[in-house]
Design a protein around this motif. Structure first.
Motif, PDB file in Angstrom:
ATOM      1  N   THR A  38       0.851  -1.189   0.000  1.00  0.00           N
ATOM      2  CA  THR A  38       0.000   0.000   0.000  1.00  0.00           C
ATOM      3  C   THR A  38       0.891   1.246   0.000  1.00  0.00           C
ATOM      4  OG1 THR A  38      -0.072   0.209   2.406  1.00  0.00           O
ATOM      5  CG2 THR A  38      -1.758  -1.208   1.360  1.00  0.00           C
ATOM      6  N   GLY A  40       0.718   3.703   2.056  1.00  0.00           N
ATOM      7  CA  GLY A  40       1.131   3.936   3.443  1.00  0.00           C
ATOM      8  C   GLY A  40       2.299   3.066   3.853  1.00  0.00           C
ATOM      9  N   ILE A  43       5.483   4.462   2.251  1.00  0.00           N
ATOM     10  CA  ILE A  43       5.963   5.650   2.961  1.00  0.00           C
ATOM     11  C   ILE A  43       6.633   5.235   4.273  1.00  0.00           C
ATOM     12  CG2 ILE A  43       5.228   7.755   4.171  1.00  0.00           C
ATOM     13  CD1 ILE A  43       3.039   8.002   1.935  1.00  0.00           C
ATOM     14  N   ALA A  44       5.989   4.338   5.012  1.00  0.00           N
ATOM     15  CA  ALA A  44       6.560   3.869   6.286  1.00  0.00           C
ATOM     16  C   ALA A  44       7.899   3.172   6.066  1.00  0.00           C
ATOM     17  CB  ALA A  44       5.573   2.929   6.983  1.00  0.00           C
TER      18      ALA A  44
END
Length: 191
Positions: A38, A40, A43-44
């Protein structure tokens, strides 16, 4: 050489634009996001990659201080002065942007992905990356440092399939490393 460009924010922005256009023309931006993760998660993982690189840098620095001693410390301080050379916050930010949108799409997005064998692509991209970060022969040990960071970024790309992960990791790493370098070298010269 790239470190010297990053000494002036405007030069970093110009070179970032040129490298980004070159990478775009060569297909370096063709696959920024991974289909497996995903947004997210990507990014993490980028933030985590930056933190991992900084942690490894800290561990290497402390190990070298303890094992090599004063010779390493003097070389580190000289390298820090050569790298920082009157840099300021706008230079740090523009340098991080150059790393993110200029270097990563070119070295990992184009060069690494040009090889069918991931290990060979990681090595060649890291070698070219390190060569572009060469400053002076007396800083050869730190050239090796750039080489290992190129390997780490390559592993992140191969493991995640996401150029976004390495864009975030490299950009954040460089800004944080400039700030840390500045504090360490300033503390030594003021203390």
């Amino acid at each position: 050489m790239i470190f010297l460009i990053k000494h002036r924010w405007w030069a970093s922005l110009v070179v970032a634009a040129v490298l980004a256009l070159l990478a775009w023309a060569l297909g370096g931006y063709d696959q920024v996001l991974s289909d497996r993760l995903t947004l997210g998660a990507q990014i993490a993982l980028g933030v985590g990659g930056a933190l991992l690189a900084l942690l490894i840098n800290l561990l290497l620095h402390e190990t070298f201080k303890r094992t090599i001693g004063p010779g390493y410390i003097a070389a580190f301080e000289a390298y820090g002065r050569d790298i920082l050379d009157d840099m300021s916050w706008p230079d740090y930010a523009a340098g991080g942007l150059l790393a993110a949108v200029g270097e990563e799409p070119l070295f990992r997005g184009v060069v690494l992905r040009a090889f069918e064998a991931p290990a060979l692509g990681i090595f060649i991209a890291a070698l070219l990356f390190a060569l572009c970060h060469w400053i002076r022969r007396r800083h050869f040990g730190f050239w090796l440092w750039a080489m290992w960071e190129g390997v780490l970024l390559g592993i992140l790309l191969v493991a995640t399939g996401s150029l976004l992960v390495v864009i975030i990791a490299h950009g954040l790493h460089d800004v944080a490393a400039y700030i840390a370098f500045d504090r360490i070298v300033s503390r030594k010269s003021n203390g």
